[in-house]
Design a protein around this motif. Structure first.
Motif, PDB file in Angstrom:
ATOM      1  N   ALA A  62       0.811  -1.219   0.000  1.00 57.04           N
ATOM      2  CA  ALA A  62       0.000   0.000   0.000  1.00 57.04           C
ATOM      3  C   ALA A  62       0.844   1.268   0.000  1.00 57.04           C
ATOM      4  O   ALA A  62       0.323   2.362  -0.064  1.00 57.04           O
ATOM      5  CB  ALA A  62      -0.919  -0.005   1.222  1.00 57.04           C
ATOM      6  N   SER A  63       2.155   1.122   0.052  1.00 55.36           N
ATOM      7  CA  SER A  63       3.047   2.272   0.150  1.00 55.36           C
ATOM      8  C   SER A  63       3.717   2.547  -1.186  1.00 55.36           C
ATOM      9  O   SER A  63       4.169   1.639  -1.865  1.00 55.36           O
ATOM     10  CB  SER A  63       4.124   2.001   1.207  1.00 55.36           C
ATOM     11  OG  SER A  63       5.088   3.024   1.188  1.00 55.36           O
ATOM     12  N   ALA A  64       3.807   3.819  -1.522  1.00 56.16           N
ATOM     13  CA  ALA A  64       4.517   4.213  -2.738  1.00 56.16           C
ATOM     14  C   ALA A  64       5.914   4.711  -2.401  1.00 56.16           C
ATOM     15  O   ALA A  64       6.702   4.989  -3.288  1.00 56.16           O
ATOM     16  CB  ALA A  64       3.747   5.293  -3.475  1.00 56.16           C
ATOM     17  N   GLY A  65       6.237   4.820  -1.117  1.00 55.19           N
ATOM     18  CA  GLY A  65       7.542   5.323  -0.697  1.00 55.19           C
ATOM     19  C   GLY A  65       8.601   4.238  -0.700  1.00 55.19           C
ATOM     20  O   GLY A  65       8.302   3.050  -0.610  1.00 55.19           O
ATOM     21  N   ILE A  66       9.836   4.656  -0.832  1.00 52.86           N
ATOM     22  CA  ILE A  66      10.957   3.725  -0.791  1.00 52.86           C
ATOM     23  C   ILE A  66      11.198   3.319   0.665  1.00 52.86           C
ATOM     24  O   ILE A  66      11.253   4.160   1.554  1.00 52.86           O
ATOM     25  CB  ILE A  66      12.239   4.366  -1.373  1.00 52.86           C
ATOM     26  CG1 ILE A  66      12.027   4.763  -2.837  1.00 52.86           C
ATOM     27  CG2 ILE A  66      13.434   3.456  -1.234  1.00 52.86           C
ATOM     28  CD1 ILE A  66      11.796   3.618  -3.781  1.00 52.86           C
ATOM     29  N   CYS A  67      11.360   2.057   0.893  1.00 54.91           N
ATOM     30  CA  CYS A  67      11.578   1.533   2.233  1.00 54.91           C
ATOM     31  C   CYS A  67      12.947   1.981   2.759  1.00 54.91           C
ATOM     32  O   CYS A  67      13.962   1.804   2.087  1.00 54.91           O
ATOM     33  CB  CYS A  67      11.495   0.022   2.203  1.00 54.91           C
ATOM     34  SG  CYS A  67      11.655  -0.746   3.811  1.00 54.91           S
ATOM     35  N   GLN A  68      12.964   2.560   3.942  1.00 56.35           N
ATOM     36  CA  GLN A  68      14.216   3.045   4.533  1.00 56.35           C
ATOM     37  C   GLN A  68      15.202   1.906   4.781  1.00 56.35           C
ATOM     38  O   GLN A  68      16.400   2.111   4.736  1.00 56.35           O
ATOM     39  CB  GLN A  68      13.938   3.799   5.824  1.00 56.35           C
ATOM     40  CG  GLN A  68      13.394   5.198   5.588  1.00 56.35           C
ATOM     41  CD  GLN A  68      14.281   6.018   4.656  1.00 56.35           C
ATOM     42  OE1 GLN A  68      13.871   6.402   3.578  1.00 56.35           O
ATOM     43  NE2 GLN A  68      15.497   6.284   5.051  1.00 56.35           N
ATOM     44  N   ARG A  69      14.708   0.703   5.009  1.00 54.69           N
ATOM     45  CA  ARG A  69      15.606  -0.441   5.184  1.00 54.69           C
ATOM     46  C   ARG A  69      16.399  -0.693   3.902  1.00 54.69           C
ATOM     47  O   ARG A  69      17.571  -1.036   3.945  1.00 54.69           O
ATOM     48  CB  ARG A  69      14.828  -1.681   5.588  1.00 54.69           C
ATOM     49  CG  ARG A  69      14.231  -1.555   6.984  1.00 54.69           C
ATOM     50  CD  ARG A  69      13.363  -2.722   7.297  1.00 54.69           C
ATOM     51  NE  ARG A  69      14.137  -3.685   8.074  1.00 54.69           N
ATOM     52  CZ  ARG A  69      13.680  -4.858   8.451  1.00 54.69           C
ATOM     53  NH1 ARG A  69      12.457  -5.230   8.112  1.00 54.69           N
ATOM     54  NH2 ARG A  69      14.427  -5.683   9.156  1.00 54.69           N
ATOM     55  N   PHE A  70      15.724  -0.520   2.750  1.00 55.91           N
ATOM     56  CA  PHE A  70      16.410  -0.696   1.478  1.00 55.91           C
ATOM     57  C   PHE A  70      17.474   0.379   1.293  1.00 55.91           C
ATOM     58  O   PHE A  70      18.587   0.096   0.849  1.00 55.91           O
ATOM     59  CB  PHE A  70      15.420  -0.676   0.307  1.00 55.91           C
ATOM     60  CG  PHE A  70      16.088  -0.864  -1.020  1.00 55.91           C
ATOM     61  CD1 PHE A  70      16.550  -2.108  -1.408  1.00 55.91           C
ATOM     62  CD2 PHE A  70      16.297   0.210  -1.866  1.00 55.91           C
ATOM     63  CE1 PHE A  70      17.197  -2.280  -2.619  1.00 55.91           C
ATOM     64  CE2 PHE A  70      16.937   0.045  -3.084  1.00 55.91           C
ATOM     65  CZ  PHE A  70      17.384  -1.204  -3.461  1.00 55.91           C
ATOM     66  N   VAL A  71      17.142   1.598   1.647  1.00 57.50           N
ATOM     67  CA  VAL A  71      18.107   2.701   1.561  1.00 57.50           C
ATOM     68  C   VAL A  71      19.319   2.389   2.435  1.00 57.50           C
ATOM     69  O   VAL A  71      20.469   2.591   2.033  1.00 57.50           O
ATOM     70  CB  VAL A  71      17.459   4.045   1.966  1.00 57.50           C
ATOM     71  CG1 VAL A  71      18.497   5.152   2.070  1.00 57.50           C
ATOM     72  CG2 VAL A  71      16.372   4.425   0.963  1.00 57.50           C
ATOM     73  N   GLY A  72      19.080   1.851   3.617  1.00 57.84           N
ATOM     74  CA  GLY A  72      20.179   1.474   4.514  1.00 57.84           C
ATOM     75  C   GLY A  72      21.069   0.405   3.915  1.00 57.84           C
ATOM     76  O   GLY A  72      22.298   0.438   4.067  1.00 57.84           O
ATOM     77  N   ILE A  73      20.468  -0.539   3.219  1.00 55.37           N
ATOM     78  CA  ILE A  73      21.248  -1.598   2.573  1.00 55.37           C
ATOM     79  C   ILE A  73      22.118  -1.014   1.462  1.00 55.37           C
ATOM     80  O   ILE A  73      23.295  -1.351   1.337  1.00 55.37           O
ATOM     81  CB  ILE A  73      20.324  -2.703   2.028  1.00 55.37           C
ATOM     82  CG1 ILE A  73      19.728  -3.474   3.200  1.00 55.37           C
ATOM     83  CG2 ILE A  73      21.072  -3.639   1.088  1.00 55.37           C
ATOM     84  CD1 ILE A  73      18.633  -4.437   2.817  1.00 55.37           C
TER      85      ILE A  73
END
Length: 73
Positions: free
Chosen positions: A7-18
């Protein structure tokens, strides 16, 4: 796959951290960033190979890739 939930269109911060750990971190910090996703042995081996390859890129190449990713996000 990059979003936190369907349901989210935002980039997951966990992915950014990776991604940050991949380009800016140590092998240990990258491994720690990936670990919450419970990768199997083959995935861990592939991630380690990827980190090794990225570490051999020149700093200016890493910086340019991160700038591009910033623009994409």
């Amino acid at each position: 796959a990059l979003c936190c939930s369907p349901a989210s269109a935002g980039i997951c911060q966990r992915f950014v951290g990776i991604v940050q750990a991949l380009y800016l971190g140590t092998p240990a910090s990258f491994e720690a960033a990936v670990e919450p996703f419970k990768p199997d042995a083959d995935m861990k081996a592939a991630a380690t190979q990827l980190k090794t390859l990225v570490d051999f890129l020149p700093k200016n190449a890493k910086d340019s890739i991160l700038k591009l990713m910033d623009k994409i996000v």
